[in-house]
Write a protein that holds these residues in place. Structure first.
Motif, PDB file in Angstrom:
ATOM      1  N   ASP A 184       0.833  -1.195   0.000  1.00  0.00           N
ATOM      2  CA  ASP A 184       0.000   0.000   0.000  1.00  0.00           C
ATOM      3  C   ASP A 184       0.873   1.252   0.000  1.00  0.00           C
ATOM      4  OD1 ASP A 184       0.674   0.668   2.657  1.00  0.00           O
ATOM      5  OD2 ASP A 184      -1.368   0.507   3.399  1.00  0.00           O
ATOM      6  N   LYS A 185       0.236   2.401  -0.180  1.00  0.00           N
ATOM      7  CA  LYS A 185       0.949   3.683  -0.287  1.00  0.00           C
ATOM      8  C   LYS A 185       1.725   4.032   0.978  1.00  0.00           C
ATOM      9  CE  LYS A 185      -0.559   5.109  -4.365  1.00  0.00           C
ATOM     10  NZ  LYS A 185       0.316   5.237  -5.499  1.00  0.00           N
ATOM     11  N   HIS A 199      -8.498  -1.678  -0.967  1.00  0.00           N
ATOM     12  CA  HIS A 199      -7.975  -0.979   0.217  1.00  0.00           C
ATOM     13  C   HIS A 199      -9.099  -0.569   1.172  1.00  0.00           C
ATOM     14  CE1 HIS A 199      -8.963   2.323  -2.511  1.00  0.00           C
ATOM     15  NE2 HIS A 199      -8.999   3.122  -1.457  1.00  0.00           N
ATOM     16  N   THR A 217      -6.485  -0.348   4.311  1.00  0.00           N
ATOM     17  CA  THR A 217      -5.136   0.101   3.966  1.00  0.00           C
ATOM     18  C   THR A 217      -5.232   1.333   3.081  1.00  0.00           C
ATOM     19  OG1 THR A 217      -4.989  -1.223   1.941  1.00  0.00           O
ATOM     20  CG2 THR A 217      -4.247  -2.276   3.991  1.00  0.00           C
ATOM     21  N   LYS A 218      -4.094   1.866   2.747  1.00  0.00           N
ATOM     22  CA  LYS A 218      -4.013   2.904   1.717  1.00  0.00           C
ATOM     23  C   LYS A 218      -4.152   2.203   0.371  1.00  0.00           C
ATOM     24  CE  LYS A 218      -2.851   6.154   4.675  1.00  0.00           C
ATOM     25  NZ  LYS A 218      -3.801   7.163   5.070  1.00  0.00           N
ATOM     26  N   ARG A 219      -4.192   2.965  -0.699  1.00  0.00           N
ATOM     27  CA  ARG A 219      -4.301   2.392  -2.043  1.00  0.00           C
ATOM     28  C   ARG A 219      -3.212   1.356  -2.275  1.00  0.00           C
ATOM     29  NH1 ARG A 219      -7.980   3.116  -5.664  1.00  0.00           N
ATOM     30  NH2 ARG A 219      -8.732   5.073  -6.390  1.00  0.00           N
ATOM     31  N   LEU A 220      -3.563   0.294  -2.996  1.00  0.00           N
ATOM     32  CA  LEU A 220      -2.666  -0.840  -3.202  1.00  0.00           C
ATOM     33  C   LEU A 220      -2.131  -0.897  -4.629  1.00  0.00           C
ATOM     34  CD1 LEU A 220      -4.968  -3.341  -1.365  1.00  0.00           C
ATOM     35  CD2 LEU A 220      -2.641  -2.808  -0.641  1.00  0.00           C
TER      36      LEU A 220
END
Length: 178
Positions: free
Chosen positions: A63-64, A85, A90-93
């Motif tokens: 993730d980011k 995500h 999570t943040k963008r994957l």
């Protein structure tokens, strides 16, 4: 060890014996079939046709924020990375880099497998399992290399994950994301 693996077909992963020993120690029955190298789900259709059970795909993601995730899913499961995500917090994957894959899970692209979390001794990779895997009595994964497939009972996946210090998050990828 329930392995049908002729020694002359392909070089084994250096940690393959340790994987099978861990499965044995956890009381998880397993069977391995050798085959030609398979790099994608579609590429292995003929191999899967002769191996009854659920067949899998495995995605190594980052993730980011720098967190790593391994998704083990039924091969036919649609995974929308642009929405995932939100489901897993999570943040963008995006796909993890090959050097991180090797460093964290000790496998190379094309050989990513649920079994590779055995090599993540520091717990840096979060494991996500597709609930659809459990709709099959048995499922197949690469044993750390893409020139063989190893069958285990789907009911044993959680025992394996817990036994190697990677308790899994279960996701139903068929559910809508809100």
């Amino acid at each position: 060890m329930n392995t049908n693996a002729p020694d002359n077909l392909a070089a084994k992963h250096p940690k393959e014996a340790a994987l099978f020993a861990r499965l044995d120690s956890l009381g998880i029955a397993h069977h391995t079939e050798e085959h030609r190298a398979v790099f994608t789900v579609d590429e292995g259709a003929d191999v899967k046709a002769r191996l009854p059970g659920g067949h899998t795909k495995n995605l190594f993601l980052k993730d980011k924020a720098g967190a790593y995730v391994l998704i083990s899913a039924l091969g036919s499961t649609e995974i929308r990375l642009n929405q995932l995500h939100k489901r897993i917090g999570t943040k963008r994957l995006s796909f993890g880099k090959p050097d991180a894959l090797k460093a964290l899970l000790d496998v190379v692209p094309g050989s990513v497998t649920v079994f590779s979390v055995l090599n993540d001794t520091e717990g840096q990779v979060r494991l996500i399992l597709d609930k659809a895997l459990f709709s099959h009595d048995s499922v197949w994964f690469h044993p750390l290399r893409n020139t063989a497939s190893t069958r285990v009972r789907s009911a044993d996946l959680l025992r394996f994950a817990d036994g190697v210090g990677h308790p899994a998050t279960l996701i139903d990828f068929k559910e809508d994301i809100t």
